[in-house]
Design a protein around this motif. Structure first.
Motif, mmCIF file in Angstrom:
data_model
loop_
_atom_site.group_PDB
_atom_site.id
_atom_site.type_symbol
_atom_site.label_atom_id
_atom_site.label_comp_id
_atom_site.label_asym_id
_atom_site.label_seq_id
_atom_site.Cartn_x
_atom_site.Cartn_y
_atom_site.Cartn_z
ATOM 1 N N VAL A 102 30.893 24.823 47.990
ATOM 2 C CA VAL A 102 30.161 26.070 47.770
ATOM 3 C C VAL A 102 30.535 26.604 46.390
ATOM 4 C CG1 VAL A 102 30.179 26.610 50.237
ATOM 5 C CG2 VAL A 102 31.945 27.577 48.764
ATOM 6 N N ASP A 103 29.714 27.512 45.873
ATOM 7 C CA ASP A 103 30.033 28.155 44.599
ATOM 8 C C ASP A 103 29.474 29.569 44.612
ATOM 9 O OD1 ASP A 103 27.279 28.011 43.986
ATOM 10 O OD2 ASP A 103 27.540 26.065 43.000
ATOM 11 N N GLU A 104 29.642 30.291 43.517
ATOM 12 C CA GLU A 104 29.229 31.688 43.487
ATOM 13 C C GLU A 104 27.719 31.854 43.539
ATOM 14 O OE1 GLU A 104 29.969 33.570 39.530
ATOM 15 O OE2 GLU A 104 30.942 31.637 39.136
ATOM 16 N N HIS A 105 26.965 30.787 43.236
ATOM 17 C CA HIS A 105 25.509 30.866 43.308
ATOM 18 C C HIS A 105 25.018 30.643 44.737
ATOM 19 C CE1 HIS A 105 25.447 31.020 38.968
ATOM 20 N NE2 HIS A 105 26.146 29.891 38.913
ATOM 21 N N SER A 106 25.630 29.715 45.440
ATOM 22 C CA SER A 106 25.214 29.446 46.821
ATOM 23 C C SER A 106 25.798 30.446 47.808
ATOM 24 C CB SER A 106 25.630 28.020 47.234
ATOM 25 O OG SER A 106 27.040 27.875 47.235
ATOM 26 N N GLU A 107 26.936 31.065 47.451
ATOM 27 C CA GLU A 107 27.615 32.013 48.339
ATOM 28 C C GLU A 107 28.010 33.276 47.567
ATOM 29 O OE1 GLU A 107 27.972 31.482 51.513
ATOM 30 O OE2 GLU A 107 27.435 29.355 51.621
ATOM 31 N N PRO A 108 27.022 34.074 47.143
ATOM 32 C CA PRO A 108 27.337 35.235 46.301
ATOM 33 C C PRO A 108 28.195 36.293 46.995
ATOM 34 C CG PRO A 108 25.024 35.261 46.966
ATOM 35 C CD PRO A 108 25.561 33.918 47.339
ATOM 36 N N VAL A 109 27.962 36.534 48.278
ATOM 37 C CA VAL A 109 28.754 37.546 48.992
ATOM 38 C C VAL A 109 30.192 37.080 49.139
ATOM 39 C CG1 VAL A 109 29.024 38.847 51.129
ATOM 40 C CG2 VAL A 109 26.730 38.417 50.220
ATOM 41 N N LEU A 110 30.367 35.832 49.568
ATOM 42 C CA LEU A 110 31.711 35.259 49.688
ATOM 43 C C LEU A 110 32.425 35.283 48.346
ATOM 44 C CD1 LEU A 110 33.924 33.644 51.202
ATOM 45 C CD2 LEU A 110 32.656 31.562 50.599
ATOM 46 N N ALA A 111 31.728 34.880 47.303
ATOM 47 C CA ALA A 111 32.332 34.855 45.967
ATOM 48 C C ALA A 111 32.797 36.242 45.552
ATOM 49 C CB ALA A 111 31.335 34.304 44.958
ATOM 50 N N ARG A 112 31.980 37.256 45.800
ATOM 51 C CA ARG A 112 32.341 38.624 45.425
ATOM 52 C C ARG A 112 33.594 39.078 46.175
ATOM 53 N NH1 ARG A 112 27.921 40.753 46.623
ATOM 54 N NH2 ARG A 112 28.445 41.849 48.557
ATOM 55 N N VAL A 113 33.672 38.749 47.463
ATOM 56 C CA VAL A 113 34.832 39.142 48.266
ATOM 57 C C VAL A 113 36.088 38.421 47.779
ATOM 58 C CG1 VAL A 113 35.866 39.008 50.565
ATOM 59 C CG2 VAL A 113 33.489 39.764 50.303
ATOM 60 N N ILE A 114 35.984 37.122 47.534
ATOM 61 C CA ILE A 114 37.156 36.342 47.097
ATOM 62 C C ILE A 114 37.603 36.777 45.715
ATOM 63 C CG2 ILE A 114 37.996 34.039 46.494
ATOM 64 C CD1 ILE A 114 37.735 34.553 49.509
ATOM 65 N N PHE A 115 36.664 36.945 44.790
ATOM 66 C CA PHE A 115 37.026 37.386 43.445
ATOM 67 C C PHE A 115 37.678 38.767 43.490
ATOM 68 C CE2 PHE A 115 33.334 34.675 41.648
ATOM 69 C CZ PHE A 115 34.128 33.543 41.719
ATOM 70 N N GLY A 116 37.278 39.583 44.459
ATOM 71 C CA GLY A 116 37.832 40.916 44.598
ATOM 72 C C GLY A 116 39.280 40.948 45.041
ATOM 73 N N LEU A 117 39.783 39.817 45.535
ATOM 74 C CA LEU A 117 41.186 39.742 45.943
ATOM 75 C C LEU A 117 42.127 39.668 44.745
ATOM 76 C CD1 LEU A 117 40.903 37.134 48.862
ATOM 77 C CD2 LEU A 117 41.236 39.610 49.081
ATOM 78 N N PHE A 118 41.603 39.234 43.600
ATOM 79 C CA PHE A 118 42.434 39.039 42.406
ATOM 80 C C PHE A 118 42.519 40.323 41.585
ATOM 81 C CE2 PHE A 118 41.136 34.886 43.736
ATOM 82 C CZ PHE A 118 42.170 34.033 43.369
ATOM 83 N N ASP A 119 43.623 40.466 40.869
ATOM 84 C CA ASP A 119 43.785 41.639 40.011
ATOM 85 C C ASP A 119 43.191 41.362 38.625
ATOM 86 O OD1 ASP A 119 45.629 40.117 38.552
ATOM 87 O OD2 ASP A 119 47.369 41.019 39.532
ATOM 88 N N ASP A 120 43.398 42.285 37.707
ATOM 89 C CA ASP A 120 42.821 42.158 36.371
ATOM 90 C C ASP A 120 43.393 40.977 35.593
ATOM 91 O OD1 ASP A 120 41.267 44.375 36.839
ATOM 92 O OD2 ASP A 120 42.660 45.771 35.887
ATOM 93 N N ASN A 121 44.556 40.491 36.007
ATOM 94 C CA ASN A 121 45.174 39.330 35.349
ATOM 95 C C ASN A 121 44.867 38.033 36.066
ATOM 96 O OD1 ASN A 121 46.496 40.905 33.326
ATOM 97 N ND2 ASN A 121 48.012 41.526 34.867
ATOM 98 N N ASP A 122 43.864 38.076 36.970
ATOM 99 C CA ASP A 122 43.457 36.895 37.729
ATOM 100 C C ASP A 122 44.593 36.372 38.607
ATOM 101 O OD1 ASP A 122 41.412 35.160 38.504
ATOM 102 O OD2 ASP A 122 42.077 33.590 37.141
#
Length: 201
Positions: A102-122
């Motif tokens: 999967v990737d951020e294009h096929s799973e935009p909601v999942l991607a947004r949630v997962i990316f949201g777990l990281f801080d500003d320094n990734d």
């Protein structure tokens, strides 16, 4: 994909001459794990005992949001690593199912949630905070609850076994038949459990 193995050394080469890896081909690989294809079957070889044990235990306990461990071969040989403290590390092997990326294009909601777990320094928060955050998100995102609770369980496991969770989108895949989200490559760390064989009576 490269055909140059990430592992090297006498112990690794010996594994390639034995069942079930004998005659297999490299399917794909990451930083600490390799997938081999032999006759349509996939075998995952890793140095990360934490991840191997977590996936195996979760699948046995009925968690459908981890990769299916078709057969757990356990610790199949000592590590070839020469780093200090690696004397008790092993190669771990399991036959696993085939999954779909999967990737951020096929799973935009999942991607947004997962990316949201990281801080500003990734960077991910520590395990305790990650577990709490994933459990909270599971209540807010019912369609993603299974994979988020699995991430929380992994963070708890990592916390108690000195591991680190790699909660990135490219470690989440889908089961092609059912569409279930699956965590396939969960954490670093060399924790291992060697289960004693049952004695014949």
């Amino acid at each position: 994909m490269t055909n140059t193995a990430i592992f090297e050394g006498a112990h690794f080469q010996a594994l390639l001459t034995k069942e079930p890896l004998k005659g297999s081909a490299i399917f794909c690989q990451g930083s600490n794990s390799m997938l081999f294809d032999r006759g349509g079957r996939l075998y995952r070889l890793t140095l990360e005992g934490c991840g191997h044990n977590f996936l195996t235990q979760q699948w046995v306990q009925g968690n459908r949001n981890v990769v299916e461990v078709i057969h757990d071969y356990g610790a199949v040989g000592p590590s070839d690593s020469s780093l200090p403290g690696s004397e008790k590390e092993f190669y771990w092997l399991a036959e696993v199912e085939r999954l779909v990326s999967v990737d951020e294009h096929s799973e935009p909601v999942l991607a947004r949630v997962i990316f949201g777990l990281f801080d500003d320094n990734d960077e991910l928060p520590d395990n305790a905070v990650l577990s709490k955050r994933c459990r909270s998100l599971a209540n807010e995102q019912p369609a993603l609850a299974g994979i988020l609770r699995t991430l929380a369980e992994a963070a708890d496991f990592a916390e108690s076994h000195e591991g680190n969770v790699d909660a990135k989108l490219d470690n989440i895949m889908r089961r092609p038949v059912t569409g279930e989200l699956v965590w396939a490559d969960p954490m670093g760390g060399c924790f291992y459990e060697l289960y004693p064989k049952k004695q014949k009576t």
